[in-house]
Design an enzyme around this catalytic site. Structure first.
Site, PDB file in Angstrom:
ATOM      1  N   LEU A   1       1.476  -1.577  -0.126  1.00  0.00           N
ATOM      2  CA  LEU A   1       0.107   0.083   0.430  1.00  0.00           C
ATOM      3  C   LEU A   1       0.861   0.957   0.015  1.00  0.00           C
ATOM      4  CD1 LEU A   1      -2.239  -0.615   3.194  1.00  0.00           C
ATOM      5  CD2 LEU A   1      -3.014  -0.521   0.290  1.00  0.00           C
ATOM      6  N   HIS A   2       0.995   2.214  -0.789  1.00  0.00           N
ATOM      7  CA  HIS A   2       0.980   3.256  -0.807  1.00  0.00           C
ATOM      8  C   HIS A   2       0.646   4.565  -1.639  1.00  0.00           C
ATOM      9  CE1 HIS A   2       1.568   2.631  -5.165  1.00  0.00           C
ATOM     10  NE2 HIS A   2       1.758   3.432  -5.176  1.00  0.00           N
ATOM     11  N   ARG A   3      -0.511   4.629  -1.939  1.00  0.00           N
ATOM     12  CA  ARG A   3      -1.134   5.116  -2.581  1.00  0.00           C
ATOM     13  C   ARG A   3      -2.152   6.808  -1.878  1.00  0.00           C
ATOM     14  NH1 ARG A   3      -1.098   5.682  -7.766  1.00  0.00           N
ATOM     15  NH2 ARG A   3      -0.743   3.472  -8.557  1.00  0.00           N
TER      16      ARG A   3
ATOM     17  N   ASP B   1      -2.230  -1.512  -4.035  1.00  0.00           N
ATOM     18  CA  ASP B   1      -3.020  -0.573  -4.955  1.00  0.00           C
ATOM     19  C   ASP B   1      -1.810  -0.255  -6.217  1.00  0.00           C
ATOM     20  OD1 ASP B   1      -0.478   1.180  -3.462  1.00  0.00           O
ATOM     21  OD2 ASP B   1      -2.019   1.361  -2.245  1.00  0.00           O
TER      22      ASP B   1
END
Length: 369
Positions: free
Chosen positions: A209-211, A283
């Site tokens: 996850l990074h967004r 994501d």
């Protein structure tokens, strides 16, 4: 014919690596007039992108590093354009080949075209329809002025036709990221924590996850962690944590249950982890391509995707960002009710060969004219 290949971030090198290998083989095989240089803009500094990274991919380190990292989007775009213009004026070429959709892709395309140099875009035509993504803007600008598009899917081909691109500009070659995956699959290796964590094939889930929509708000990120725990009924989750995400977790005071936090991993180790997982929650866009080819179930926490073939043909499900929906899909995954999926056409490990064949034929046209 001289080609300058441009990369600005770690995923770019994975896409460009097979093209370099085939170009080198073409030169050895007799295409002496086909010359190339690899330029790294320095857009992203990645401490894992050391000599061993290039050795793993089997490509030489970039001959040129423009060192244009840091700054705002505008500052970085400007720095890349200034540095790349100076480079091309000192080292003219016939073609600039750009890949993907990072800032370097757009900036170097603009510079090349203003200097009268032709541009080929690898992964041309992909669209998410989300103008809130910087990558979507980069794609649209790059494609609007490129000369040739090496595409990954018929969907991408249709997108280019819809904006008036001619058939002879669209070259459907497949996916160079998959070339790299298939070429390295036999070299995948266990990450160092595999035995320490007692991991077994099919008995854990991988999360990335990074967004901002997923990690920048404490309530959203906390609810996603709860959904992972509830939906997987306590099954272990391996989470290679993006530095920005880790910073947010520390700021929010989040300590999720049943989630093993690890540092970002090397290419061979990460894909070993993915290949043997029960499924992946992400994501990211590129991971959805790799899971589709490896037949691993994938849940994408986004409202749009530039890779729809991973959903229509592959193992990916685009579910939005609602934690309740995530829990439902995780329960489906755990119950073994996931779709089988198939591999999109021409994702066969030979995309780079088709790209270089096009340049060889183009080079012959040059020499005969």
């Amino acid at each position: 014919m001289k080609i300058v290949l441009v990369a600005g971030a770690r995923p770019n090198f994975m896409k460009i690596a097979p093209i370099i290998k085939v170009l080198e083989a073409a030169k050895v095989g007799g295409s002496k007039d086909l010359d190339f240089t690899l330029v790294h803009t320095g857009q992203h500094y990645d401490q894992k992108m050391s000599g061993s990274f290039f050795e793993q991919l089997g490509i030489p380190e970039p001959e040129v590093n423009l060192q244009c990292g840091g700054g705002t989007q505008a500052e970085q775009t400007a720095a890349i354009m200034v540095a790349f213009e100076k480079y091309l004026m000192d080292q003219p070429c016939d073609w600039v080949l750009v890949v993907g959709d990072v800032t370097s892709t757009m900036a170097c395309t603009l510079v090349a075209k203003k200097l009268g140099i032709k541009v080929a875009h690898v992964e041309g035509g992909i669209r998410s329809g989300d103008m809130g993504m910087p990558e979507e803007i980069n794609r649209i600008v790059t494609d609007s002025i490129s000369d040739v598009f090496f595409t990954t899917s018929e969907t991408a081909n249709s997108s280019l036709r819809a904006v008036g691109m001619k058939e002879d500009q669209i070259v459907f070659v497949g996916n160079t990221m998959i070339d790299t995956l298939l070429a390295n699959e036999g070299k995948f290796g266990k990450p160092v924590f595999w035995d320490e964590e007692g991991l077994e094939k099919g008995k854990y889930v991988v999360v990335t996850l990074h967004r901002p929509s997923n990690v920048d708000h404490s309530e959203q990120l906390g609810l996603l962690f709860e959904a992972l725990d509830m939906g997987l009924q306590g099954m272990k989750v391996i989470f290679p944590v993006h530095p920005r995400t880790r910073g947010n977790m520390e700021k929010f005071g989040l300590s999720p249950r049943n989630i093993v936090l690890v540092d970002p991993m090397g290419y061979l180790e990460f894909n070993y982890l993915v290949k043997h997982a029960l499924g992946v929650v992400t994501d990211s866009g590129g991971i959805t391509e790799e899971t589709t080819v490896m037949g691993v179930p994938c849940i994408t926490l986004r409202t749009s995707t530039e890779r729809p073939e991973t959903c229509t043909m592959g193992t990916n499900e685009l579910i939005g960002t609602d934690p309740k929906v995530l829990q439902e899909y995780l329960e489906k995954l755990l119950a073994g009710n996931w779709k089988l999926g198939s591999i999109p056409p021409m994702w066969d490990g030979k995309a780079a060969e088709r790209i270089v064949e096009w340049f060889v034929a183009e080079g012959k046209c040059y020499s005969e004219s």
